[in-house]
Enzyme design. Structure first.
Site, PDB file in Angstrom:
ATOM      1  N   LYS A   1       0.857  -1.181   0.000  1.00 34.58           N
ATOM      2  CA  LYS A   1       0.000   0.000   0.000  1.00 34.58           C
ATOM      3  C   LYS A   1       0.892   1.230   0.000  1.00 34.58           C
ATOM      4  O   LYS A   1       1.981   1.208   0.575  1.00 34.58           O
ATOM      5  CB  LYS A   1      -0.858  -0.003   1.276  1.00 34.58           C
ATOM      6  CG  LYS A   1      -2.076   0.872   1.200  1.00 34.58           C
ATOM      7  CD  LYS A   1      -3.252   0.164   0.565  1.00 34.58           C
ATOM      8  CE  LYS A   1      -4.428   1.099   0.397  1.00 34.58           C
ATOM      9  NZ  LYS A   1      -5.596   0.413  -0.174  1.00 34.58           N
TER      10      LYS A   1
ATOM     11  N   GLY B   1     -24.999   2.484   3.050  1.00 36.64           N
ATOM     12  CA  GLY B   1     -24.067   3.021   2.055  1.00 36.64           C
ATOM     13  C   GLY B   1     -24.400   2.449   0.691  1.00 36.64           C
ATOM     14  O   GLY B   1     -24.151   1.283   0.415  1.00 36.64           O
TER      15      GLY B   1
ATOM     16  N   GLY C   1     -23.198   3.448  -2.323  1.00 41.92           N
ATOM     17  CA  GLY C   1     -22.242   4.018  -3.280  1.00 41.92           C
ATOM     18  C   GLY C   1     -22.028   3.041  -4.419  1.00 41.92           C
ATOM     19  O   GLY C   1     -22.943   2.294  -4.802  1.00 41.92           O
ATOM     20  N   HIS C   2     -20.805   2.992  -4.932  1.00 48.88           N
ATOM     21  CA  HIS C   2     -20.505   2.133  -6.083  1.00 48.88           C
ATOM     22  C   HIS C   2     -20.848   0.670  -5.816  1.00 48.88           C
ATOM     23  O   HIS C   2     -21.482   0.009  -6.629  1.00 48.88           O
ATOM     24  CB  HIS C   2     -19.030   2.254  -6.454  1.00 48.88           C
ATOM     25  CG  HIS C   2     -18.697   3.576  -7.080  1.00 48.88           C
ATOM     26  ND1 HIS C   2     -18.297   4.662  -6.361  1.00 48.88           N
ATOM     27  CD2 HIS C   2     -18.739   3.952  -8.369  1.00 48.88           C
ATOM     28  CE1 HIS C   2     -18.100   5.671  -7.173  1.00 48.88           C
ATOM     29  NE2 HIS C   2     -18.363   5.275  -8.411  1.00 48.88           N
ATOM     30  N   VAL C   3     -20.423   0.155  -4.658  1.00 48.05           N
ATOM     31  CA  VAL C   3     -20.670  -1.254  -4.352  1.00 48.05           C
ATOM     32  C   VAL C   3     -22.113  -1.458  -3.873  1.00 48.05           C
ATOM     33  O   VAL C   3     -22.832  -2.341  -4.355  1.00 48.05           O
ATOM     34  CB  VAL C   3     -19.692  -1.779  -3.271  1.00 48.05           C
ATOM     35  CG1 VAL C   3     -19.966  -3.244  -2.977  1.00 48.05           C
ATOM     36  CG2 VAL C   3     -18.245  -1.590  -3.708  1.00 48.05           C
TER      37      VAL C   3
END
Ligand code: NAD
Length: 368
Positions: A94, A194, A196-198
């Site tokens: 990361k 949530g 969002g995208h997922v």
């Protein structure tokens, strides 16, 4: 003769950086500094036994270098575990850039960062994460080929979220099978926190399956649009933890499974895409068992994204990526089985599975 230093028992362990690296056995940390562009970044490589380390770059206003280092070390270790359990030939890495992503970015800074990544000669491969845009990826790509998760118009695999959502959906079915002896989600009350995208993509799968889906998000506009599109019912933030439900799907933030929420949650399964859902693994991993909740470990169920970018490295093919993501169903069941057999929390079973694969492959490699 080369003398092997026992770092854990030497004065080096007191050095804050070496000490932190030693704690979780990190292989390498690269500190990047460039006064011209203002770049201050850290690349943490946790483990490369299974393959090159892969994980996104995050740009964040860390209070100081130590906070940034801690984040890079924690996130890179998480990537090792995620890729290992997903059966990928990847290690964990990361990168973090210290700074304000809204005001401190420039083409020069991103390209300088790309040069640093390139200097690692493929030991670390980067991707997008919080605070990094597609434009930034374009600049990084100008300086290094060790980049993945690129948009389709740059020859990449595009948004990984639909594959992540699919993985969460099938892991939910595996959890239902484990809990109720039947994988059907029809008629189940499922709260998706949530969208969002997922989350949005997940809602589509669940509604199609006949589940009773309830949604919450801080973004009111999005909430209304998804409710209209899918027929899911909007609920308040409080209701997420207070209503009777079968499955709680955290798809927004981490640490939402904590002492406060576990004292309120009335669900049988927790399965969602958010990273680091358990506020404290040691405490809340046990607490979910006491509450009779089956917890599907986050890094196992949300591996669709990393699976998707993995296939970009070898020439992207969505069918192959989805076929690999299908394995999340069996992996999730396997983790529940190990947890039961060894009488341990599910997160621990997942960790052990990840560690075992790394140890096994490590032995094979040593044999050459
Ligand atoms: P996103 O930013 O598209 O969506 C997150 C949503 O959560 C947003 O709509 C936001 O408004 C909402 N939100 C934020 N705070 C909230 C709160 N307190 N209560 C309710 N809603 C809130 O992110 P995403 O890509 O959909 O990812 C969702 C989660 O899954 C993140 O934790 C992410 O790290 C994790 N994840 C994503 C992927 C992927 O492929 N995108 C892969 C692995 C893990």
């Amino acid at each position: 003769m080369i003398e092997v230093l026992d770092i854990k028992n030497s004065s080096l362990a007191e050095n804050p950086v070496i000490g932190q690296m030693t704690l979780n056995n990190h292989e390498q940390v690269l500190f990047c500094n460039d006064n011209e562009t203002g770049l201050k970044a850290i690349v943490a490589i946790h483990n490369t036994v299974l393959g090159p380390s892969l994980g996104g770059t995050r740009m964040w206003t860390y209070k100081n270098e130590m906070e940034a280092l801690t984040d890079a070390l924690r996130l890179s270790r998480g990537m090792t575990y995620k890729s290992s359990v997903a059966g990928l030939n990847l290690g964990g890495g990361k990168a973090v850039i210290i700074g304000d992503s809204k005001t401190q970015k420039s083409e020069a800074l991103m390209r300088r960062f790309g040069k640093f990544i390139n200097s690692l000669a493929g030991k670390y491969i980067t991707a997008e994460d919080v605070g990094i845009s597609t434009k930034d990826m374009e600049y990084i790509k100008m300086e290094t080929d060790f980049v993945t998760g690129l948009p389709e118009n740059m020859g990449g695999s595009g948004d990984p979220s639909p594959v992540t959502a699919y993985g969460v959906y099938i892991a939910m079915k595996a959890s239902a099978h484990e809990k109720w002896g039947n994988e059907s989600l029809s008629g189940k009350k499922i709260v998706v926190q949530g969208i969002g995208h997922v989350g949005e993509s997940l809602v589509h799968y669940l509604v199609k399956d006949g589940a009773k889906v309830f949604i919450n998000d801080i973004n009111e506009t999005r909430l209304k649009a998804v409710a209209k599109e899918t027929g899911a019912e909007v609920i308040s933030a409080e209701m997420v933890y207070d209503m009777e439900m079968d499955i709680y799907a955290p798809c927004a933030l981490g640490a939402t499974v904590n002492t406060d929420t576990l004292n309120r949650l009335k669900c049988s399964i927790i399965c969602g895409s958010a990273n680091n859902q358990l506020a404290d693994e040691n405490v809340h991993g046990k607490m979910v068992i006491e509450k009779g909740i089956l917890y599907a470990p986050d890094f196992v169920v949300n591996a669709g994204g990393i699976i998707n970018v993995y296939y970009e490295l070898e020439g992207y093919n969505r069918e192959r990526a989805l076929a690999h993501a299908e394995k999340i169903y069996q992996t999730t069941l396997n983790i529940f089985k190990v947890a039961k057999e060894q009488n341990i929390p599910t997160y621990m079973a997942a960790n052990r599975l990840a560690e075992k694969r790394i140890a096994d492959i490590g032995k094979v490699k040593l044999g050459f």
